[in-house]
Design a protein around this motif. Structure first.
Motif, PDB file in Angstrom:
ATOM      1  N   GLU A 135       6.723   4.247  -2.424  1.00  9.38           N
ATOM      2  CA  GLU A 135       6.233   3.513  -1.263  1.00  9.38           C
ATOM      3  C   GLU A 135       5.200   2.457  -1.637  1.00  9.38           C
ATOM      4  O   GLU A 135       5.011   1.481  -0.903  1.00  9.38           O
ATOM      5  CB  GLU A 135       5.624   4.493  -0.251  1.00  9.38           C
ATOM      6  N   LYS A 136       4.548   2.636  -2.782  1.00  7.24           N
ATOM      7  CA  LYS A 136       3.530   1.668  -3.219  1.00  7.24           C
ATOM      8  C   LYS A 136       4.170   0.394  -3.754  1.00  7.24           C
ATOM      9  O   LYS A 136       3.648  -0.696  -3.567  1.00  7.24           O
ATOM     10  CB  LYS A 136       2.669   2.330  -4.301  1.00  7.24           C
ATOM     11  N   ARG A 137       5.340   0.542  -4.407  1.00  7.93           N
ATOM     12  CA  ARG A 137       5.915  -0.604  -5.131  1.00  7.93           C
ATOM     13  C   ARG A 137       7.137  -1.232  -4.472  1.00  7.93           C
ATOM     14  O   ARG A 137       7.523  -2.331  -4.845  1.00  7.93           O
ATOM     15  CB  ARG A 137       6.295  -0.161  -6.548  1.00  7.93           C
ATOM     16  N   TYR A 138       7.740  -0.529  -3.527  1.00 10.20           N
ATOM     17  CA  TYR A 138       9.003  -1.028  -2.965  1.00 10.20           C
ATOM     18  C   TYR A 138       8.931  -1.076  -1.441  1.00 10.20           C
ATOM     19  O   TYR A 138       8.170  -0.318  -0.822  1.00 10.20           O
ATOM     20  CB  TYR A 138      10.167  -0.136  -3.422  1.00 10.20           C
ATOM     21  N   PRO A 139       9.751  -1.939  -0.811  1.00  7.72           N
ATOM     22  CA  PRO A 139       9.688  -2.110   0.648  1.00  7.72           C
ATOM     23  C   PRO A 139      10.431  -0.987   1.381  1.00  7.72           C
ATOM     24  O   PRO A 139      11.444  -1.220   2.059  1.00  7.72           O
ATOM     25  CB  PRO A 139      10.373  -3.475   0.853  1.00  7.72           C
ATOM     26  N   VAL A 140       9.938   0.222   1.236  1.00  5.31           N
ATOM     27  CA  VAL A 140      10.656   1.371   1.781  1.00  5.31           C
ATOM     28  C   VAL A 140       9.652   2.456   2.150  1.00  5.31           C
ATOM     29  O   VAL A 140       8.579   2.570   1.551  1.00  5.31           O
ATOM     30  CB  VAL A 140      11.680   1.898   0.735  1.00  5.31           C
TER      31      VAL A 140
END
Length: 1265
Positions: free
Chosen positions: A1127-1132
């Motif tokens: 959740e920190k690195r991706y749009p999800v």
């Protein structure tokens, strides 16, 4: 603080078997004592008894056992204990409940989703530590720039300790939590672990729950945000549950311990050793920091006593015990790891990097298929080795006894059923004679003729052989530990301690090229002595999300100052003055976009105008990164993940050196005969306590004290230092010529050496590569091949690589006409993108090979020492010539990784060359062949055994099976076994034709699956090489899905069809029911970002076990990205990740459940899904029911629900949610066969999961790709 003149000071290491006591007496003298940790007939608590004995004997006063000990004469007590470790191993901690964010109740059961043992079809994984799970309806997510999720209601925005902004999607419902917690308390559970997502940066919800739980009467409440505030929910969750599970047990032990003293030790300074090598007050001692409390004292002990601040020669600590050996390194600073696994539980806490390998004095000795094998099984304390007279098996200890290296007359008479007899040489020799007869029978039998058998071996040669194999097994982790960080193993000193290490020290040092062995006078109790030398440590740490640059230095300095002050204030409150306190600042740094973080100190790098006040961390980081990985990334920003401050209150005693006075010449106490390579030799036996300082002893000799035996080998010399320690100069081994005829001992040693070469190649590749796939996910294999291109040794064992590398190498040999090769080395790496029609080069709908990226049939990468960058760039960009295709999208990483692979091959070539220099080309090539023959023998033995059982059951030596791909393509197998030869024909005739899609699997994939299955069925460690397939004839019809045409699309064959081949083979042999049979390949991306994962499912049940739920099986073992990192690195947003109830097939033994994984997308992305087992369910066996099929659903933001099918690529809008339901495993046996649920066999964790440390973690990561 440590100065307590006129009083008795005690340092005590309470181990599993023995408790060691070091006492400093009021007059400055020192005493050591060793007693049994458990002796309920004589005393309640061993440390208390040790203190009582010393006080009574030294003062002449009576200290009755039935009365609390008078503490007026005690200055301080320091202890290390295995209480926490034992509770973890035996699963005897406190009853615990886990409170976790809703949707993640099974997060810690699934963990990384990788299985611990690649070839164990049972998938034995330790139980979770909690008894109940409460899901809390709360949710916090990180805010992202550009997030396009439609907002239905206003949300509270908060700021975390890292500086990140977060949105509270669902507020905490404390009333419901209270109802749930009251129910838990009513069931007698009073220990609670709390894990809420993103609490490492915003802990408010956890704190509210914690306060409520304490009001409700929970005796132990552990919050993950307090126990270890680091990003990554899974290791933080394991750590907080361990803390809640173990801390009450520690308190219970401390209560019992203090009860043995007047005033419960109120006026005595009592400190306990933590896993990080620092002491902490008794009341601060907690479960998550206690697991390495025992061995940590030994590391401190050898570090302080053997490392010279002037010479600065790095030291390898070698602590050999009964069941295992601990290996560590010290070079002026303690080497810590911040995530390590003990007893199957991953703890995220600072701990010394102590590497435990399953080789000790009690390791069992086996002869298997022509090879000497030592461990990992151990005889344990009961029954112990054969010489203990309790019916135990042969062990390393027995081998030393048989060779005359242990002398029964110098051991106490504590053996036998009555514990009143000496060690039994007769029992040892009886067992060795039986084993020697078995070995000689093998050597003279027909089945060994293919590998040129040697002459009969004597009992001594057999025992010596096992010692040499054990030594080589212990050398491997030492090489790995040093070379992993770019150090030369031979430039170290070996510091040996523990009861069993002195017998092996010379041989191990010689094998590693070391010239010096150091053995301290208290080596038998060094863990206790280390406690006396240690300092009190206070550590504080907090997460961070700053970039290390000029703009952030003010904020960074402020936060560092706050943590330093916290450390100093805490230590001052414990009685230290500011002058006694030192602090050291660490930053957890990584290059942006990578996962390879290093905990860096700025020691030696003072601050300047371009750094923060605590030091020049940029220079410190880049220097260490260059040392460990061979390169830096100058144009990449450096990120600070965590800030850590370690404060030390100087409190260790100063070791007082006293010259021993005595005669100039020491005489041996006795002479004995000891067996070495050249046979029996006269060996002097010396008593350590009688040796004068400065005295030299030429080997061979034996030096004995109360707690250890030291073997000084021929060509070595022992010197007694002024402090009374033993320092041994290790001479070179006189060259022993080895012929090309088979020597079974050398076979085992060469097996280790070839594997070590492949491992060292892997270390070079990992260090010098740059891509996430290779550097961090370790998705690569390195291998050594014989002159015919046949695989000799492969590391690591990534199943899908096993056969493919050999096929590739042999193509170069036979198709390209390489003349007179001596040997080959090769490395294979997963390049994340090599072009094609989709980013990531794994398109779900490819129909030709060209759509999947660049194709190399044979390409010379280095010519005349020149890397062919221009030509390979052209080849990598070539797919752009095809319609809708692109060349590689990440050329820089491709080229960097290819250079790293060249460097790895260069290292492998150099190491094989050194082996040839030592033994000669003919010998090395001969043993390459012998090792292949050994694997062949193991497979033949397995096939004969199966054939015999099959013939007795059915009268037939033929088995067959069939399974289907989701498109209906059959995969058929018929196996005919020749019982006499131990051979088989695997005939895939009848398998469906090549498909219009990408599930075609080249022949090499089928061979990889076959080698994997054969290794699983053999059931023991064997060399994985070409020999496995020698007894096998494989028939695959050309033009089928398993041998498609040259330009067929194959990306799905690699990851999906390979799993179906395994299912078909295991079905034919009735090994176990089908596992999920799929890797569930999910990828999504946009112009800015790309992500790929494979997802776990259910494992098949088998004879005697239930299938494991939520785990990867067979041809893959990929670790999954932690929810907080995702959740920190991706749009999800990960809405749910848990087990899929009742998806495993029913039966006498149930199949494992699949998982549910729901991904909510915050931006527009393209989702690609490449899966199987959506139509045909994983089969059950022998009446067990099939597992549930998988399902791929898409919940559109507008409310529509779509079934995506097994393979698709689709554009998603913000608010769309992909829901993945993975298949379950098949059941085994009819459910009515048992009226009650069967109990699966439970293996002791000490036997199943004995290893730990960075070397072990690295290997697990390699096998987890």
């Amino acid at each position: 603080m440590a100065e307590t003149e006129g009083k008795f000071d005690f340092a005590i290491d309470r181990g599993g078997t023995f408790t060691d006591v070091f006492a400093r007496l009021p007059d400055g003298r020192e005493r050591v004592l060793k007693l049994l940790s458990r002796d309920p007939q004589n005393y309640k608590d061993a440390p208390t008894e040790g203190i009582r004995r010393v006080l009574e004997e030294e003062t002449g006063r009576a200290f009755p056992r039935d009365q609390p000990v008078d503490t007026s004469l005690i200055g301080w007590i320091r202890m290390g204990t295995t209480v926490a470790t034992n509770a973890l191993l035996e699963r005897e901690g406190e009853r615990t409940a886990l409170l976790v964010t809703k949707g993640f109740k099974d997060l810690l059961h699934i963990g990384t989703q990788a299985r611990p043992k690649l070839f164990d079809v049972e998938v034995a994984v330790p139980d979770v530590l909690y008894e109940e799970v409460i899901e809390v309806d709360e949710r916090v997510v990180l805010r992202q720039d550009g997030c396009q999720l439609p907002r239905k209601d206003p949300r509270r925005v908060v700021t975390g300790s890292t500086g990140d902004s977060l949105e509270v999607c669902r507020e905490l419902d404390l009333q419901q939590v209270e109802r749930d917690l009251r129910g838990v308390v009513s069931r007698g559970i009073t220990s609670l672990a709390v894990l809420l997502l993103h609490s490492y940066t915003w802990p408010d919800h956890e704190k509210a729950v914690g306060a409520l739980a304490q009001r409700l009467g929970f005796k132990q409440v552990s919050l993950s945000s307090e126990v270890m505030p680091m990003v990554r929910a899974v290791p933080r969750g394991y750590t907080v549950t361990a803390d809640a599970y173990l801390t009450p047990k520690i308190r219970q032990y401390l209560k019992g311990f203090t009860a043995g003293f007047k005033g419960a030790l109120k006026d005595v300074d009592v400190l306990f050793m933590q896993s990080d090598g620092g002491l902490t007050p008794m009341e601060q001692f907690c479960g998550s920091r206690a697991v390495l409390s025992g061995p940590a004292g030994g590391v401190v002990g050898y570090a302080i006593t053997s490392y010279s601040q002037t010479e600065k020669k790095p030291v390898i600590g070698f602590d050999m015990g009964g069941t295992s050996t601990d290996v560590s390194r010290y070079a002026g600073q303690y080497e810590h790891v911040f995530e390590a696994t003990t007893a199957g539980v991953t703890l995220q806490a600072p701990q010394l990097d102590i590497n435990t390998v399953a080789a000790g004095g009690g390791s069992r000795l086996f002869f298997r298929s022509g090879m000497f094998v030592v461990g990992p099984e151990s005889a344990g304390a009961h029954p112990g080795p054969a010489c203990y007279r309790k019916g135990g098996p042969l062990t390393v200890t027995d081998a030393n006894l048989a060779l005359g290296r242990l002398l029964p007359s110098f051991f106490p008479k504590i053996f036998g059923p009555g514990e009143n007899e000496p060690l039994s040489l007769e029992e040892t020799m009886k067992h060795f004679r039986i084993l020697t007869k078995e070995i000689n029978h093998f050597l003279s039998s027909n089945q060994s003729k293919m590998i040129h058998s040697q002459s009969d071996m004597s009992v001594e040669e057999v025992a010596m052989g096992f010692i040499r194999v054990a030594n080589e097994a212990m050398c491997r982790p030492i090489r790995a530990l040093t070379q992993a960080k770019g150090h030369d193993t031979s430039q170290h000193m070996l510091a040996c301690f523990g009861g069993a290490g002195g017998q092996h020290a010379c041989a191990i040092a010689r094998a590693l090229g070391m010239k010096t062995v150091f053995i301290h006078k208290y080596s038998g109790v060094l863990s206790a002595y280390g406690l006396a030398l240690a300092d009190v440590v206070e550590e504080v740490q907090e997460p961070c999300s700053l970039q290390y640059d000029q703009r952030s230095f003010v904020d960074l300095d402020r936060r560092v100052d706050q943590l330093v002050k916290r450390c100093q204030d805490t230590l001052c409150a414990r009685g230290f003055t500011r002058a006694q306190i030192t602090t050291e600042v660490f930053l957890h740094l990584r290059y942006e976009g990578t996962d390879c973080a290093l905990m860096v100190t700025a020691a030696g790098f003072p601050s300047n105008a371009h750094s923060c006040r605590a030091g020049d961390f940029r220079s410190a980081f880049t220097k260490r990164y260059l040392k460990e990985f061979g390169f830096t990334i100058p144009d990449r920003p450096i990120m600070v993940d965590d800030i850590r401050v370690r404060g030390c209150g100087k409190s260790g005693i100063k070791s007082v050196y006293r010259k021993k006075t005595g005669q100039r010449q020491a005489r041996p106490a006795t002479m004995t005969k000891c067996y070495f390579e050249d046979g029996y030799m006269d060996t002097g036996v010396y008593l350590w306590e009688e040796l004068p300082c400065g005295y030299n002893i030429q080997g061979p000799a034996i030096i004995i004290d109360k707690n250890s035996t030291i073997l000084v080998e021929p060509c070595c010399e022992a010197h007694l230092t002024e402090a009374g320690d033993v320092c041994m100069a290790v001479g070179s081994d006189p060259h022993c010529a080895l012929g090309t005829e088979l020597n079974t001992v050398q076979l085992s040693i060469f097996s280790h050496r070839f594997m070590s070469i492949a491992e060292q190649m892997g270390r070079v590749l990992q260090r010098t590569s740059i891509s996430t796939n290779i550097k961090e996910r370790l998705d690569f294999s390195c291998a050594v091949f014989g002159p015919d291109g046949g695989l000799v040794s492969n590391a690591p064992h990534i199943p899908v690589h096993l056969g493919a590398m050999q096929e590739t190498v042999q193509y170069q040999v036979f198709k390209k006409g390489v003349s007179c090769p001596v040997f080959f080395v090769a490395s294979r790496g997963h390049h994340a993108d090599i072009g094609g029609i989709t980013p990531g080069s794994m398109p779900p709908h490819s129909t030709s090979l060209q759509q999947e990226g660049a194709v190399f049939t044979s390409f010379k990468l280095v010519t005349g020492g020149i890397f062919q960058e221009e030509a390979v760039t052209e080849a990598l960009m070539a797919p752009a010539k095809y319609p809708d295709c692109s060349g590689t999208r990440n050329l820089h990483d491709n080229l960097s990784d290819l250079r790293a692979q060249v460097a790895a091959n260069q290292r492998g070539s150099q190491l094989v060359g050194e082996l040839i220099d030592s033994y000669g080309l003919a010998v090395v090539q001969a043993y390459m062949g012998y090792i292949q023959s050994n694997a062949e023998l193991a497979v033949r033995d397995m096939l004969r055994d199966f054939a015999r059982r099959r013939r007795q059951q059915t009268g037939s030596l033929e088995v067959e099976s069939e399974d289907f791909m989701d498109d209906g393509t059959p995969i058929r197998l018929r196996v005919q076994i020749n019982e006499e030869e131990g051979s088989a024909v695997f005939d895939f005739t009848g398998t469906g034709t090549e498909v219009w899609g990408n599930c075609n699997a080249p022949r090499a994939i089928t061979l990889s699956a076959l080698i994997y299955c054969l290794r699983c069925m053999v059931g023991q460690d064997i060399p994985l090489n070409q020999g496995c397939l020698t007894p096998i004839k494989v028939i695959i019809p050309p033009g089928s899905i398993l041998q498609p045409s040259q330009n067929a699309a194959v990306v799905g064959g690699n990851v999906l069809t390979s799993q179906r081949v395994v299912d078909v083979i295991f079905k034919a042999f009735e090994v176990c029911s089908a596992s999920q049979g799929c890797m569930n390949n999910i990828s999504f991306g946009s112009e800015r970002v790309g992500y790929y994962e494979t997802v776990a499912g259910g494992a098949g049940a088998g004879p005697g076990w239930n299938g494991r739920s939520g785990v990867h099986s067979h041809m893959t073992n990929t670790r999954i990205t932690d929810p907080e990192i995702l959740e920190k690195r991706y749009p999800v947003i990960l809405e749910q990740f848990c087990l899929r109830p009742a998806s495993g097939g029913a039966g006498k033994y149930r199949g494992g459940d699949g998982v549910i994984r729901k991904l909510l997308f915050r931006n527009k992305v393209v989702l690609s899904v490449l899966t199987e087992r959506r139509s045909f369910r994983p089969y059950g066996l022998l009446g067990g029911e099939d597992g549930a099929a998988g399902l791929n659903l898409l919940h559109r933001a507008d409310g529509r629900v779509l079934n995506l099918g097994a393979k698709t690529s689709i554009s998603l809008q913000p608010g769309d949610m992909f829901c993945l339901y993975t298949p379950g495993g098949g059941g085994y046996g009819k459910e009515e066969d048992s009226n009650k649920p069967p109990e699966t066999k439970r293996r002791r964790l000490t036997e199943t999961f004995p290893e730990r440390g960075s070397v072990f973690e690295y290997r697990m990561a390699q096998e987890g790709v």
